[in-house]
Design a protein around this motif. Structure first.
Motif, PDB file in Angstrom:
ATOM      1  N   GLY A 145      -1.974  -4.611 -14.601  1.00 53.78           N
ATOM      2  CA  GLY A 145      -2.053  -3.683 -13.480  1.00 53.78           C
ATOM      3  C   GLY A 145      -0.771  -2.893 -13.300  1.00 53.78           C
ATOM      4  N   THR A 146       0.364  -3.547 -13.520  1.00 52.10           N
ATOM      5  CA  THR A 146       1.649  -2.865 -13.395  1.00 52.10           C
ATOM      6  C   THR A 146       1.790  -1.775 -14.443  1.00 52.10           C
ATOM      7  OG1 THR A 146       2.715  -4.820 -12.462  1.00 52.10           O
ATOM      8  CG2 THR A 146       4.150  -3.173 -13.464  1.00 52.10           C
ATOM      9  N   LEU A 148      -0.639  -0.173 -15.934  1.00 53.47           N
ATOM     10  CA  LEU A 148      -1.561   0.908 -15.598  1.00 53.47           C
ATOM     11  C   LEU A 148      -0.988   1.769 -14.474  1.00 53.47           C
ATOM     12  CD1 LEU A 148      -5.396   0.544 -15.495  1.00 53.47           C
ATOM     13  CD2 LEU A 148      -4.226   2.057 -13.916  1.00 53.47           C
ATOM     14  N   ARG A 149      -0.392   1.124 -13.496  1.00 56.87           N
ATOM     15  CA  ARG A 149       0.209   1.871 -12.382  1.00 56.87           C
ATOM     16  C   ARG A 149       1.381   2.721 -12.873  1.00 56.87           C
ATOM     17  NH1 ARG A 149       2.311  -1.070  -6.806  1.00 56.87           N
ATOM     18  NH2 ARG A 149       2.645   0.815  -5.574  1.00 56.87           N
ATOM     19  N   ASP A 152       0.022   5.738 -14.729  1.00 57.67           N
ATOM     20  CA  ASP A 152      -0.452   6.726 -13.754  1.00 57.67           C
ATOM     21  C   ASP A 152       0.736   7.488 -13.162  1.00 57.67           C
ATOM     22  OD1 ASP A 152      -1.895   8.134 -11.807  1.00 57.67           O
ATOM     23  OD2 ASP A 152      -1.917   6.438 -10.421  1.00 57.67           O
ATOM     24  N   ILE A 168      -9.284  -5.741 -17.039  1.00 61.05           N
ATOM     25  CA  ILE A 168      -8.594  -4.986 -15.996  1.00 61.05           C
ATOM     26  C   ILE A 168      -9.415  -4.909 -14.721  1.00 61.05           C
ATOM     27  CG2 ILE A 168      -9.521  -2.715 -16.610  1.00 61.05           C
ATOM     28  CD1 ILE A 168      -5.875  -3.532 -15.604  1.00 61.05           C
ATOM     29  N   SER A 176      -3.532  -5.190  -8.394  1.00 54.49           N
ATOM     30  CA  SER A 176      -2.187  -4.883  -8.871  1.00 54.49           C
ATOM     31  C   SER A 176      -2.045  -3.437  -9.325  1.00 54.49           C
ATOM     32  CB  SER A 176      -1.798  -5.826 -10.019  1.00 54.49           C
ATOM     33  OG  SER A 176      -2.583  -5.572 -11.172  1.00 54.49           O
ATOM     34  N   THR A 177      -3.154  -2.747  -9.582  1.00 60.25           N
ATOM     35  CA  THR A 177      -3.061  -1.329  -9.943  1.00 60.25           C
ATOM     36  C   THR A 177      -2.809  -0.454  -8.727  1.00 60.25           C
ATOM     37  OG1 THR A 177      -5.419  -0.751  -9.685  1.00 60.25           O
ATOM     38  CG2 THR A 177      -4.724  -1.709 -11.807  1.00 60.25           C
ATOM     39  N   SER A 180      -4.387   2.935  -8.808  1.00 53.80           N
ATOM     40  CA  SER A 180      -4.211   3.774  -9.996  1.00 53.80           C
ATOM     41  C   SER A 180      -5.361   3.630 -10.983  1.00 53.80           C
ATOM     42  CB  SER A 180      -2.889   3.423 -10.694  1.00 53.80           C
ATOM     43  OG  SER A 180      -1.789   3.891  -9.937  1.00 53.80           O
ATOM     44  N   LEU A 181      -6.101   2.543 -10.893  1.00 50.49           N
ATOM     45  CA  LEU A 181      -7.258   2.341 -11.759  1.00 50.49           C
ATOM     46  C   LEU A 181      -8.242   3.503 -11.653  1.00 50.49           C
ATOM     47  CD1 LEU A 181      -8.879   0.435 -13.627  1.00 50.49           C
ATOM     48  CD2 LEU A 181      -9.782  -0.672 -11.573  1.00 50.49           C
ATOM     49  N   VAL A 186      -9.528   4.797 -18.333  1.00 49.44           N
ATOM     50  CA  VAL A 186      -9.152   3.469 -18.810  1.00 49.44           C
ATOM     51  C   VAL A 186     -10.200   3.022 -19.820  1.00 49.44           C
ATOM     52  CG1 VAL A 186      -8.703   1.071 -18.187  1.00 49.44           C
ATOM     53  CG2 VAL A 186      -8.027   2.905 -16.620  1.00 49.44           C
TER      54      VAL A 186
END
Length: 303
Positions: A145-146, A148-149, A152, A168, A176-177, A180-181, A186
């Motif tokens: 998640g980090t 992916l964030r 973004d 994910i 955790s995203t 941003s997901l 993705v």
């Protein structure tokens, strides 16, 4: 639901109802795979999901959100969520029902059942992607998640997770995203070899984030700055001209938390790039390393 996005269906008050159990089951991978849906919890995640849903509807793209469940207290506190939910099934539920649906110990009064992204690598590459993050066997939901964030935030065009990486869409990873997901394509369950073939065929340079790499990220950034200010293609510095240019379309590889990138993954990269360590730390967390690398590319590409 009426035109203002307010729910009209009866209040859901039975935490053991079949519908409630079906939503709660989305915390499990098997139910997500079966239904093609996942759960987003809390005002921030739901807000981003609904915003993405409206944008997709305007573009004629597949729906992002299937349905939303919320307490009256949450909608009274955040009325914009009901407005964003226009066109989506929105149901009122008690605190007990929300608690039974949510994966968190203290739910925040709203959850959304969302559709898993249908993004493909072919679509990403066809769009002219210039910055892609590829997660190779990243197993921790928080780390995934980090990354992916960070992708973004750095303006990356997509995130690709190999088949051996974490799901994910599990609740912890989704949280955790931080929303941003819903902001960029993705691609999940990707075959690593196929990803490398497609990326290379598209003319994209593959850089492996590797603590033992023989290319220094600081040096790449320095060379990028020289080219930016001098307007030169190369640097005229001999071996430096053989180094990758961060300004060019790039796919970064980020590896497993414990073992890093495998020999096969490293061999598929055009260059192995190390983030220099100036203190006494032995290494960087994959999320931190990814943030540094992605921002280096973003700065070069947008400078």
């Amino acid at each position: 639901m009426n035109l203002e996005g307010r729910p009209q269906a009866p209040l859901m008050s039975n935490p053991r109802a079949d519908r409630v159990r079906d939503v709660a089951k989305l915390a499990g991978r098997s139910s997500r795979l079966k239904t093609g849906r996942f759960l987003a919890e809390g005002p921030q995640a739901v807000r981003e999901a609904l915003s993405a849903h409206r944008a997709a509807a305007a573009d004629g793209a597949p729906a992002v959100v299937h349905e939303v469940y919320a307490t009256q207290a949450c909608l009274d506190r955040l009325p914009e969520l009901a407005d964003l939910a226009r066109g989506v099934t929105l149901r009122l539920a008690t605190d007990e029902v929300l608690a039974a649906m949510a994966d968190t110990v203290s739910p925040q009064g709203i959850v959304a059942v969302c559709n898993v992204s249908a993004a493909t690598l072919e679509d990403v590459l066809a769009s002219g992607a210039r910055l892609i993050a590829v997660l190779c066997e990243v197993r921790d939901p928080g780390n995934a998640g980090t990354v992916l964030r960070a992708a973004d935030s750095a303006g990356a065009d997509a995130v690709v997770l190999t088949a051996s990486s974490v799901d994910i869409y599990n609740p912890k990873a989704v949280r955790s995203t931080a929303g941003s997901l819903f902001h960029l394509p993705v691609v999940t369950g990707a075959d690593f070899a196929a990803v490398m073939d497609a990326v290379h065929a598209a003319g994209i340079t593959v850089l492996a984030a590797d603590g033992y790499g023989n290319v220094n990220l600081d040096r790449l950034q320095d060379l990028s700055a020289v080219r930016r200010f001098d307007g030169a293609e190369g640097t005229g510095a001999g071996d430096d001209d053989a180094l990758p240019q961060l300004e060019q379309p790039t796919a970064w590889l980020f590896g497993n938390e414990a073992q890093g990138l495998s020999d096969t993954e490293l061999a598929a990269a055009d260059h192995r790039v190390a983030v220099p360590l100036y203190g006494r730390a032995e290494s960087l967390n994959v999320g931190t390393a990814a943030t540094v690398c992605l921002y280096a590319s973003a700065r070069a590409q947008n400078g």
